[in-house]
Design a protein around this motif. Structure first.
Motif, PDB file in Angstrom:
ATOM      1  N   UNK A 177      68.836  23.052 102.620  1.00 59.36           N
ATOM      2  CA  UNK A 177      69.098  23.062 104.066  1.00 59.36           C
ATOM      3  C   UNK A 177      67.905  23.564 104.870  1.00 59.36           C
ATOM      4  N   UNK A 178      67.155  24.516 104.310  1.00 55.38           N
ATOM      5  CA  UNK A 178      65.983  25.011 105.043  1.00 55.38           C
ATOM      6  C   UNK A 178      64.909  23.938 105.137  1.00 55.38           C
ATOM      7  N   UNK A 179      64.719  23.185 104.075  1.00 51.74           N
ATOM      8  CA  UNK A 179      63.744  22.089 104.099  1.00 51.74           C
ATOM      9  C   UNK A 179      64.160  21.023 105.106  1.00 51.74           C
ATOM     10  N   UNK A 180      65.446  20.734 105.135  1.00 51.70           N
ATOM     11  CA  UNK A 180      65.948  19.742 106.087  1.00 51.70           C
ATOM     12  C   UNK A 180      65.699  20.206 107.513  1.00 51.70           C
ATOM     13  N   UNK A 181      65.935  21.490 107.778  1.00 53.78           N
ATOM     14  CA  UNK A 181      65.717  22.013 109.128  1.00 53.78           C
ATOM     15  C   UNK A 181      64.238  21.985 109.495  1.00 53.78           C
ATOM     16  N   UNK A 182      63.357  22.308 108.541  1.00 53.67           N
ATOM     17  CA  UNK A 182      61.912  22.230 108.813  1.00 53.67           C
ATOM     18  C   UNK A 182      61.502  20.798 109.124  1.00 53.67           C
ATOM     19  N   UNK A 183      62.086  19.852 108.394  1.00 53.77           N
ATOM     20  CA  UNK A 183      61.789  18.438 108.649  1.00 53.77           C
ATOM     21  C   UNK A 183      62.229  18.066 110.058  1.00 53.77           C
ATOM     22  N   UNK A 184      63.428  18.495 110.470  1.00 56.32           N
ATOM     23  CA  UNK A 184      63.922  18.196 111.816  1.00 56.32           C
ATOM     24  C   UNK A 184      63.000  18.785 112.878  1.00 56.32           C
ATOM     25  N   UNK A 185      62.592  20.044 112.686  1.00 51.28           N
ATOM     26  CA  UNK A 185      61.714  20.681 113.676  1.00 51.28           C
ATOM     27  C   UNK A 185      60.378  19.954 113.737  1.00 51.28           C
ATOM     28  N   UNK A 186      59.845  19.582 112.576  1.00 51.91           N
ATOM     29  CA  UNK A 186      58.574  18.865 112.538  1.00 51.91           C
ATOM     30  C   UNK A 186      58.664  17.524 113.264  1.00 51.91           C
ATOM     31  N   UNK A 187      59.751  16.787 113.001  1.00 51.88           N
ATOM     32  CA  UNK A 187      59.929  15.484 113.659  1.00 51.88           C
ATOM     33  C   UNK A 187      60.054  15.650 115.170  1.00 51.88           C
ATOM     34  N   UNK A 188      60.804  16.639 115.603  1.00 54.37           N
ATOM     35  CA  UNK A 188      60.987  16.857 117.041  1.00 54.37           C
ATOM     36  C   UNK A 188      59.682  17.304 117.690  1.00 54.37           C
ATOM     37  N   UNK A 189      58.925  18.144 116.993  1.00 49.53           N
ATOM     38  CA  UNK A 189      57.644  18.594 117.515  1.00 49.53           C
ATOM     39  C   UNK A 189      56.707  17.414 117.725  1.00 49.53           C
TER      40      UNK A 189
END
Length: 90
Positions: A71-83
């Motif tokens: 779940x932490x990796x998924x959240x980092x991916x989401x933040x990266x994509x949004x950034x």
């Protein structure tokens, strides 16, 4: 061809896709830098704390499990994509 050895040498944004294309025609990423990116990101990371409602966290974990992700990796991916999206829209 100029080899870039640090992500700091890559502009965060480009005025246009044409200028981005021109940049990459004369620059390339150092192989070791690319390997660190492919292996999970930068060499260093910083730990942060985010407070979530327990139900929201449970939903995040359930969603991540359904995608076979941490779940932490998924959240980092989401933040990266949004950034990337936000920086592209500036």
């Amino acid at each position: 061809m100029k080899t870039l050895k640090s992500w700091n040498d890559v502009p965060l944004t480009f005025p246009s896709e044409i200028e981005e294309s021109q940049f990459w025609q004369i620059h390339q990423i150092d192989a070791r830098l690319m390997e660190t990116a492919m292996a999970g990101g930068q060499l260093e990371s910083t730990t942060i704390t985010i407070r979530f409602d327990p139900r929201m966290l449970a939903r995040l974990k359930r969603l991540a499990r359904s995608r076979y992700l941490n779940y932490q990796s998924m959240m980092k991916q989401w933040v990266s994509e949004r950034l990337e999206k936000e920086l592209h829209n500036q």
